[in-house]
Design a protein around this motif. Structure first.
Motif, PDB file in Angstrom:
ATOM      1  N   LEU A  94       0.813  -1.103   0.020  1.00  0.00           N
ATOM      2  CA  LEU A  94       0.181   0.020  -0.059  1.00  0.00           C
ATOM      3  C   LEU A  94       0.694   1.059   0.025  1.00  0.00           C
ATOM      4  CD1 LEU A  94      -2.626  -0.986   2.670  1.00  0.00           C
ATOM      5  CD2 LEU A  94      -2.954  -1.003   0.546  1.00  0.00           C
ATOM      6  N   THR A  95       0.286   2.357  -0.653  1.00  0.00           N
ATOM      7  CA  THR A  95       1.064   3.399  -0.646  1.00  0.00           C
ATOM      8  C   THR A  95       1.472   3.961   0.586  1.00  0.00           C
ATOM      9  OG1 THR A  95       0.077   4.378  -2.724  1.00  0.00           O
ATOM     10  CG2 THR A  95       1.098   5.981  -1.430  1.00  0.00           C
ATOM     11  N   VAL A  96       0.445   3.872   1.659  1.00  0.00           N
ATOM     12  CA  VAL A  96       0.507   4.397   2.928  1.00  0.00           C
ATOM     13  C   VAL A  96       1.644   3.440   3.712  1.00  0.00           C
ATOM     14  CG1 VAL A  96      -1.447   2.917   3.971  1.00  0.00           C
ATOM     15  CG2 VAL A  96      -0.475   5.047   5.212  1.00  0.00           C
ATOM     16  N   THR A  97       1.830   2.347   3.483  1.00  0.00           N
ATOM     17  CA  THR A  97       2.860   1.486   4.423  1.00  0.00           C
ATOM     18  C   THR A  97       4.127   1.800   3.591  1.00  0.00           C
ATOM     19  OG1 THR A  97       1.122  -0.574   4.340  1.00  0.00           O
ATOM     20  CG2 THR A  97       3.394  -0.935   4.847  1.00  0.00           C
ATOM     21  N   ALA A  98       4.164   1.966   2.454  1.00  0.00           N
ATOM     22  CA  ALA A  98       5.613   2.425   1.790  1.00  0.00           C
ATOM     23  C   ALA A  98       6.125   3.813   2.299  1.00  0.00           C
ATOM     24  CB  ALA A  98       5.347   2.487   0.392  1.00  0.00           C
ATOM     25  N   VAL A  99       5.114   4.487   2.491  1.00  0.00           N
ATOM     26  CA  VAL A  99       5.611   5.970   3.333  1.00  0.00           C
ATOM     27  C   VAL A  99       6.202   5.702   4.556  1.00  0.00           C
ATOM     28  CG1 VAL A  99       4.572   8.276   3.857  1.00  0.00           C
ATOM     29  CG2 VAL A  99       3.916   7.445   1.698  1.00  0.00           C
ATOM     30  N   ALA A 100       5.261   4.826   5.377  1.00  0.00           N
ATOM     31  CA  ALA A 100       5.963   4.740   6.708  1.00  0.00           C
ATOM     32  C   ALA A 100       7.302   4.078   6.832  1.00  0.00           C
ATOM     33  CB  ALA A 100       5.039   3.665   7.407  1.00  0.00           C
ATOM     34  N   GLU A 101       7.423   3.172   5.819  1.00  0.00           N
ATOM     35  CA  GLU A 101       8.725   2.496   5.818  1.00  0.00           C
ATOM     36  C   GLU A 101       9.905   3.282   5.416  1.00  0.00           C
ATOM     37  OE1 GLU A 101       6.806  -2.218   4.701  1.00  0.00           O
ATOM     38  OE2 GLU A 101       7.947  -0.946   3.075  1.00  0.00           O
ATOM     39  N   GLY A 102       9.505   4.133   4.332  1.00  0.00           N
ATOM     40  CA  GLY A 102      10.564   5.359   4.034  1.00  0.00           C
ATOM     41  C   GLY A 102      11.084   6.077   4.990  1.00  0.00           C
ATOM     42  N   ARG A 103      10.090   6.486   5.759  1.00  0.00           N
ATOM     43  CA  ARG A 103      10.140   7.319   6.860  1.00  0.00           C
ATOM     44  C   ARG A 103      10.802   6.803   7.744  1.00  0.00           C
ATOM     45  NH1 ARG A 103       4.923   7.628  10.099  1.00  0.00           N
ATOM     46  NH2 ARG A 103       6.040   5.704  10.816  1.00  0.00           N
ATOM     47  N   ASP A 104      10.707   5.733   8.382  1.00  0.00           N
ATOM     48  CA  ASP A 104      11.323   4.794   9.360  1.00  0.00           C
ATOM     49  C   ASP A 104      12.676   4.575   9.018  1.00  0.00           C
ATOM     50  OD1 ASP A 104       8.856   4.964  10.538  1.00  0.00           O
ATOM     51  OD2 ASP A 104       8.474   3.182  10.443  1.00  0.00           O
ATOM     52  N   ALA A 105      12.909   4.338   7.707  1.00  0.00           N
ATOM     53  CA  ALA A 105      14.306   4.088   7.244  1.00  0.00           C
ATOM     54  C   ALA A 105      15.135   5.143   7.444  1.00  0.00           C
ATOM     55  CB  ALA A 105      14.278   3.462   5.879  1.00  0.00           C
ATOM     56  N   ALA A 106      14.515   6.469   6.930  1.00  0.00           N
ATOM     57  CA  ALA A 106      15.040   7.656   7.081  1.00  0.00           C
ATOM     58  C   ALA A 106      15.652   7.973   8.476  1.00  0.00           C
ATOM     59  CB  ALA A 106      14.443   8.648   6.633  1.00  0.00           C
ATOM     60  N   MET A 107      15.025   7.762   9.195  1.00  0.00           N
ATOM     61  CA  MET A 107      15.260   7.980  10.658  1.00  0.00           C
ATOM     62  C   MET A 107      16.431   7.028  11.298  1.00  0.00           C
ATOM     63  SD  MET A 107      13.463  10.512  11.706  1.00  0.00           S
ATOM     64  CE  MET A 107      13.792  10.614  13.123  1.00  0.00           C
ATOM     65  N   ASP A 108      16.383   5.729  10.784  1.00  0.00           N
ATOM     66  CA  ASP A 108      17.662   4.888  11.021  1.00  0.00           C
ATOM     67  C   ASP A 108      18.798   5.179  10.446  1.00  0.00           C
ATOM     68  OD1 ASP A 108      18.233   2.528  12.627  1.00  0.00           O
ATOM     69  OD2 ASP A 108      18.443   1.476  10.841  1.00  0.00           O
ATOM     70  N   ILE A 109      18.558   5.485   9.199  1.00  0.00           N
ATOM     71  CA  ILE A 109      19.819   6.155   8.333  1.00  0.00           C
ATOM     72  C   ILE A 109      20.390   7.323   9.012  1.00  0.00           C
ATOM     73  CG2 ILE A 109      20.720   7.391   6.218  1.00  0.00           C
ATOM     74  CD1 ILE A 109      18.294   5.517   4.747  1.00  0.00           C
TER      75      ILE A 109
END
Length: 444
Positions: free
Chosen positions: A423-438
């Motif tokens: 889902l688009t909304v799941t992809a957005v969450a995954e991108g955001r969370d990965a950015a915080m970890d990066i």
């Protein structure tokens, strides 16, 4: 004399231009301010809001609805966008009926939820139409991150990294950014170039460069990106298409549904887009519904969705199924394709009835034939080429809960990564969370 719904074969212009334009108008008209205030007033502003728990991006839904109710939609937009930077598109395409609105207290008690999706759209549209970007960049960190793919996960990751002060280069294979938001969803869900406008708005944060026509494995390599950047985020989507495994699927007229939707989304004059008189879509997800409904809206006389399992197993929500039926699409269940018949081009499709034996799906031997001059495959996509040195899990890139892959310094998210819904909304969450970890990894 022009073409009509009964013209044989795959042709353009089955309906007059004004009818097609009307068919592809906005599916859900935007709220006027008074309508938004009335809708917001239905919210109980629950302290332990189940809608917030059901949202993959954990938007504070009661707070943003209260902000709309008190006449501050731009503040509501910032509440939304802080968690979901693509909140405008998600308000249009997110299956809210099976997420936040399904668990709304008013839905459970009365069968009519607060219209969270439309309220979210009202807030984000108000802010975007004002030309405002509510976030500013932190001081530069001197770090550089490569994001491969300008779809929802990549854009979300890039924006959050840029906001945190990193320099981001997005490498996009297509000639245009947006991913499935731009190329993969029904045109009537996001008309008037909204996907492009949202990308342009997002880029106002600064610090992000998009390089288009850059495909992983062709123009760029993972090892090269690792050498020239401090971290890499892969959001490459799913480029491969599953086969029907049916005799004659190589006949003319058998196409990939995603490619059809992409072509439709990029066509400026829909009267020039060919569609069959008799269209059969194989699959049971959102893509199948989008392809089927849009075929009907273009003027196909008969459109059928053929799904190999029962209705309850369909990936498309009941709302999407009802939308298809309301547009004149026939839904067939427990049927699978065995052959596409025709002399060089598709004329008929042969379907076999299926049954679930408890140990798997099997054909019954009973078949039925449907006229089909156009057959769309909407049976899922595959990763395509595996990036070098990356471990897979279930034919997708294996990641942990913050998007880390098996390769040091490389993260992944969106449809290409394991876990989560497509889902688009799941992809957005995954991108955001990965950015915080990066960010945490780069700044120590």
């Amino acid at each position: 004399m022009g073409n009509s719904q009964t013209t044989p074969g795959i042709v353009a212009g089955r309906l007059p231009a004004d009818r097609i334009q009307e068919n592809f108008d906005d599916l859900h008209p935007a709220y006027a301010p008074h309508e938004a205030a009335v809708a917001a007033d239905r919210c109980y502003f629950c302290h332990d809001a189940p809608c917030m728990t059901a949202c993959p991006t954990s938007i504070d839904i009661p707070l943003f609805i209260r902000q709309i109710a008190t006449g501050t939609p731009e503040a509501a937009a910032k509440t939304i966008l802080n968690q979901n930077i693509l909140g405008g598109m998600c308000a249009r395409v997110c299956p809210t009926e099976t997420l936040c609105e399904e668990v709304c207290v008013r839905e459970v008690a009365e069968g009519k939820p607060v219209e969270i999706g439309r309220l979210q759209r009202y807030a984000t549209d108000t802010l975007m139409e004002a030309g405002k970007h509510p976030f500013t960049r932190a001081a530069p960190t001197g770090k550089s991150v490569a994001v491969v793919g300008a779809g929802p996960a990549g854009l979300s990751c890039a924006h959050r990294l840029a906001m945190l002060g990193h320099d981001v280069v997005i490498y996009e294979a297509r000639p245009k950014a947006g991913g499935l938001n731009e190329f993969g969803i029904a045109a009537y869900k996001a008309p008037n170039g909204f996907a492009t406008a949202e990308v342009e708005w997002l880029m106002q944060i600064g610090g992000i460069t998009i390089q288009e026509g850059q495909a992983l494995g062709d123009q760029i390599t993972l090892s090269g990106l690792k050498d020239s950047h401090d971290a890499v985020f892969l959001s490459i989507g799913l480029s491969g298409v599953n086969a029907l495994r049916a005799e004659g699927e190589d006949r003319e007229g058998v196409e990939d549904a995603v490619s059809f939707i992409a072509e439709l989304r990029q066509t400026s004059d829909l009267t020039t887009l060919p569609v069959g008189r008799n269209v059969v879509v194989i699959g049971g997800g959102m893509t199948a519904v989008d392809a089927a409904v849009q075929s009907k809206l273009l003027g196909a006389e008969n459109v059928t969705i053929a799904y190999r399992r029962g209705q309850e197993a369909m990936g498309a929500s009941r709302y999407e199924q009802d939308l298809a039926a309301q547009n004149g699409v026939r839904l067939m269940f427990n049927v699978q394709p065995v052959a596409v018949h025709g002399n060089g081009r598709a004329v008929e499709i042969e379907l076999e009835y299926t049954t679930d034996t408890g140990s798997g799906l099997t054909g019954t031997g009973e078949t039925v034939r449907l006229a089909a001059d156009q057959v769309f495959k909407a049976i899922g996509q595959t990763l395509g080429d595996t990036p070098e040195g990356i471990t897979l899990e279930g034919r997708k890139i294996a990641v942990n809960d913050t998007g880390r892959t098996s390769l040091d310094g490389v993260w992944a998210g969106g449809d290409c990564a394991s876990g989560g819904d497509d889902l688009t909304v799941t992809a957005v969450a995954e991108g955001r969370d990965a950015a915080m970890d990066i960010h945490a990894t780069l700044v120590g």
